[in-house]
Each structure stands twice: as structure tokens, then as C-alpha cells.
Design an enzyme around this catalytic site. Sequence first.
Site, PDB file in Angstrom:
ATOM      1  N   GLU A 164      42.503  54.282  15.171  1.00 27.16           N
ATOM      2  CA  GLU A 164      43.743  54.928  14.731  1.00 27.16           C
ATOM      3  C   GLU A 164      43.676  55.359  13.265  1.00 27.16           C
ATOM      4  OE1 GLU A 164      47.018  52.336  15.673  1.00 27.16           O
ATOM      5  OE2 GLU A 164      46.706  52.542  17.814  1.00 27.16           O
ATOM      6  N   GLU A 360      43.701  51.148  24.241  1.00 31.41           N
ATOM      7  CA  GLU A 360      44.752  50.134  24.067  1.00 31.41           C
ATOM      8  C   GLU A 360      45.980  50.578  24.850  1.00 31.41           C
ATOM      9  OE1 GLU A 360      46.057  49.017  20.096  1.00 31.41           O
ATOM     10  OE2 GLU A 360      43.997  49.100  19.359  1.00 31.41           O
TER      11      GLU A 360
HETATM   12  C1  BG6 Z   1      47.745  49.207  17.760  1.00 29.93           C
HETATM   13  C2  BG6 Z   1      46.810  48.644  16.731  1.00 29.93           C
HETATM   14  O1  BG6 Z   1      48.253  50.412  17.343  1.00 29.93           O
HETATM   15  O2  BG6 Z   1      48.879  48.465  18.065  1.00 29.93           O
HETATM   16  C3  BG6 Z   1      46.772  47.122  16.691  1.00 29.93           C
HETATM   17  O3  BG6 Z   1      45.503  49.142  16.903  1.00 29.93           O
HETATM   18  C4  BG6 Z   1      48.169  46.564  16.827  1.00 29.93           C
HETATM   19  O4  BG6 Z   1      46.135  46.705  15.523  1.00 29.93           O
HETATM   20  C5  BG6 Z   1      48.755  47.058  18.149  1.00 29.93           C
HETATM   21  O5  BG6 Z   1      48.227  45.170  16.704  1.00 29.93           O
HETATM   22  C6  BG6 Z   1      50.120  46.520  18.489  1.00 29.93           C
HETATM   23  O6  BG6 Z   1      51.053  46.810  17.490  1.00 29.93           O
HETATM   24  P1  BG6 Z   1      51.814  45.663  16.728  1.00 29.93           P
HETATM   25  O7  BG6 Z   1      52.318  46.305  15.484  1.00 29.93           O
HETATM   26  O8  BG6 Z   1      52.927  45.222  17.624  1.00 29.93           O
HETATM   27  O9  BG6 Z   1      50.838  44.570  16.456  1.00 29.93           O
END
Ligand code: BG6
Length: 456
Positions: A164, A360
Site C-alpha cells: 500500500e 488482504e
Molecule cells: C491494511 C494494512 O491496509 O489494513 C495493514 O496493510 C492493516 O497493515 C490492515 O493492519 C487493517 O487495518 P487496521 O487499521 O484496522 O489495522
Amino acid sequence: MKNFPDNFLWGAAMSAPQTEGQSSNFGKTATIWDHWFQTAPEKFYHHQGPEITSDVYDHYLEDCENMQAIGLNSLRTSISWARLLPDGKTVNPEAVAFYRRYFSAMRDHGVEPIINLFHFDTPMWLMARGGWENRESIDAFAFYARTAFELFDDLVNKWTTFNEPLVHVECGYLYQYHYPAVVDFKRAVQVGYHTLLAHKAAVKAFKEVTQTGEIGIILNISPTYSKSDTEADVLAAQRSDLLNTRSFLDPAVLGTIPDELLILLKENELMPATKSEDHALIKGNIVDFIGLNYYQPRRVQAQEKPKTPAQMPDDFYQPYDWPDKRINPHRGWEIYPEALYDVAMMMKNDYHNKPWYVSENGMGVAAEETFMNANGEIEDDYRIAFMKEHLSYLHQGIREGSNCFGYHAWTFVDCWSWLNGYKNRYGFYRLDLATRKRSVKKSGRWMKQVSENNGF
Ligand code: BG6
């Protein structure tokens, strides 16, 4: 039954700074996260910092056994730049030994490592020199990338440069969620431009070091939907996609920065400093594959009161609150699985059907202990439902010819999250914060069936 293509990757994603722990030990130097937590701990949820996280440094073997136990055939994590090269130049032998043990253990347990080089964790030695605003960051990153490829080439076939890359740009230089928490659109564009060149320089180094593996980049994708079909709303959506999607996806896959984006930057006095040799670097060095992190769509409408020149991205488009949206109240993100089909079609139609995977996707939920049954297992049926819905739309896209080779959930074991600490849990395994003990959730057992059946 929804069957997925042969050799489909079923896995999970994580990152070094969110899981490794031992963040000031075994030769590692500070990143911006270590520094920020030391200097402004009040910004972090419950004062939870990056020192321990899930302590993969000491639990990696057990973790690899647990990956295998729930049928994961692949896993993405990252190398910590500040651990591998504590001063940016000198290789730390303890880091090499750790990563070699870790990646070998994954392979021994039937898990293909996908190794990423940067996950928001700028080393402090680089930040002290201006971070990504300094053009030296390009060569520094390329050196790090080349070093990692040479050291771990025999254990890793799939590499990615950045996770990202827009996020450290916008969170660090527009929205103040990452250090140095600056608000300056022009500086943000410069940081983004150097990041793009660093990615390209790393791909170039990769092709020089190895002929066997594959290299990609992981982008956050929030496809934009406009409020209406009016010309103004559609233009707002196009501009949102230019900034948020095409800014990295076009150069990574097509080797071009969109003309419309360059015009928009010029019109708003946002053009970064460039050099003539950049053109060739951007044109070449095309990725082998793309990873797309999908959580939520972006809904926009025309900005009613834009500033000229633009001061912030929302001078180009204004967020639109869709009244029919479903929401994950814990994270405040919209749930819209249909977008995965649109993303699949976008890759097929606009990006030469480049191989890609969902790198993801997941659902963060607070106070998950509420869902613990008498045996101590978290019954996260909401997460299973979330993944089933997303996989169904992905499946439709694959059936219609999109070249998707895998699905990785965020995440494997509940992990530390930036400013949110351990509030929202995402893992297939629960992490006990007092003992660092891991215990499988219902979704982990479900994933084992999905992986064994290559579908559901
Ligand atoms: C993704 C990132 O965008 O979202 C992660 O690559 C992140 O690092 C994940 O942890 C979930 O988002 P958050 O802010 O709830 O941890």
C-alpha cells in the site's frame, strides 16, 4: 460448491512491524513507529506500542505449525528494513539468521512465503535525512531490495516491493495518522513519486539478481463509485481513481503515469521534482503480478466548494455517504463484497489480465472475547460470512476470466495495528495479550476446509 483454479493460494497476510516484536533488540534500529511511540505514546490506542506485538521473533516455529494446521499454503509477511540493514548499509547477521530460519520453517510446513520489503516502516536513519522526500531514498531502497534478493533468493520465489505505497504518503503527509504527520499536498506528491521510483528501481534490481522468481507490488484498492451519473459526479469518481488507484497501478503494470493525472497535478501546482532518467525507469520494470488489498469501496460526489489550487485530495472529490451501505461498526468501514467482482473485471479489461491476487481482505472486530464459547474458542461466524461473500464475488470474476491466483486474509494471528493497538482483531488465531498464546478461531478451522476442498 465454488471451485477455485488449481494451485490457488489460500493464505494470510501480516507484516514485520505488526508481528515481529523485539523491535529494539538483536541489532534492529528504530523505525518511525518506534520513534513516534517513544515521543508521543498518547497517540496510540491504550498506549500500546510496537515493542512486543505478537512476538513472531520467538514464536515463528509454532506459527509455521499453526499455518499448516489450518491449511494455509502461502503466507505474506515483510522483512524489517531497519533489522536487516540497521544503518542502511551494513547487513545484520542476526537478522539474516532469523529470516532464514523463519522462511525455511514456512517452506518445511508447506507454506509458500511471499515476502514484502516495506510495510509503512521507514527506518529512522532515513527519516533523519528527510525520509521519502529525499531523492536518496530511491537508491537506499534499491540497495536494501538487492541485498534481500541476494540473501534470500533460494528461499523466496515471490517478492513484493511495497505494501500500500499510497498509505505512508497520505497518512504521513496529508492525514496525520503516520509520522511525520505533516499536512502538505505537494510534499505528499513528492513522497509518492520517490516511492514509485524506489519500487521501479527495486524491480530493476530484482531482474538483475534473479531470473527465476517473480516480483510484484501490493496496492490498496478502493474502487470508486460515484453518487450519480451526472458529469460532475462521474468526473469526481474518475479523479479519485486517478489519485488512489491509477497513480501506482498504471505505472506498475502499464509503465505509464496517466496523462490526466499529470495534467491535474500541473493545474494544481503539485508536480514533483523529476529527472530526465526517470522516464525510462518508469516505462520499463513492469511487475510480474499485482496484489490488491480490498476492504471497502470509495463513494464520492462532486466537490461543492473546491479550492484552487487544490489543498487536499478532497478538493477533487467529496466523500458521499451512501444511505444503503452496510457497515462494520468496529472499524467504521463499509462492507461491499460486490466490489471484488468489479476489481476482477478491471484487472482483466484494463490491465492486460495481469496475474493478481487478493493480498488482504478481512474484518476487524473489537471485544471478540464476547464470542468465546465454553471451550475457549472464538466463534467468529461473522468473519466466515464476510469471507464467503467476498470469495463468491471473486469466484464470479474468475469464472469470467480474471487471472486471480489467490486469496489472503488479513490476518493470520491477531496483531498490533498502528494507532489502533490490539483493539480490532482480524486473525484466524486469537492472541492472548498476557501470554502471547495463540488459539485457533472457528474461521481458522473453516479455512482449513476451504483450502482442502479448494473452494467451499
Ligand atoms: C491494511 C494494512 O491496509 O489494513 C495493514 O496493510 C492493516 O497493515 C490492515 O493492519 C487493517 O487495518 P487496521 O487499521 O484496522 O489495522
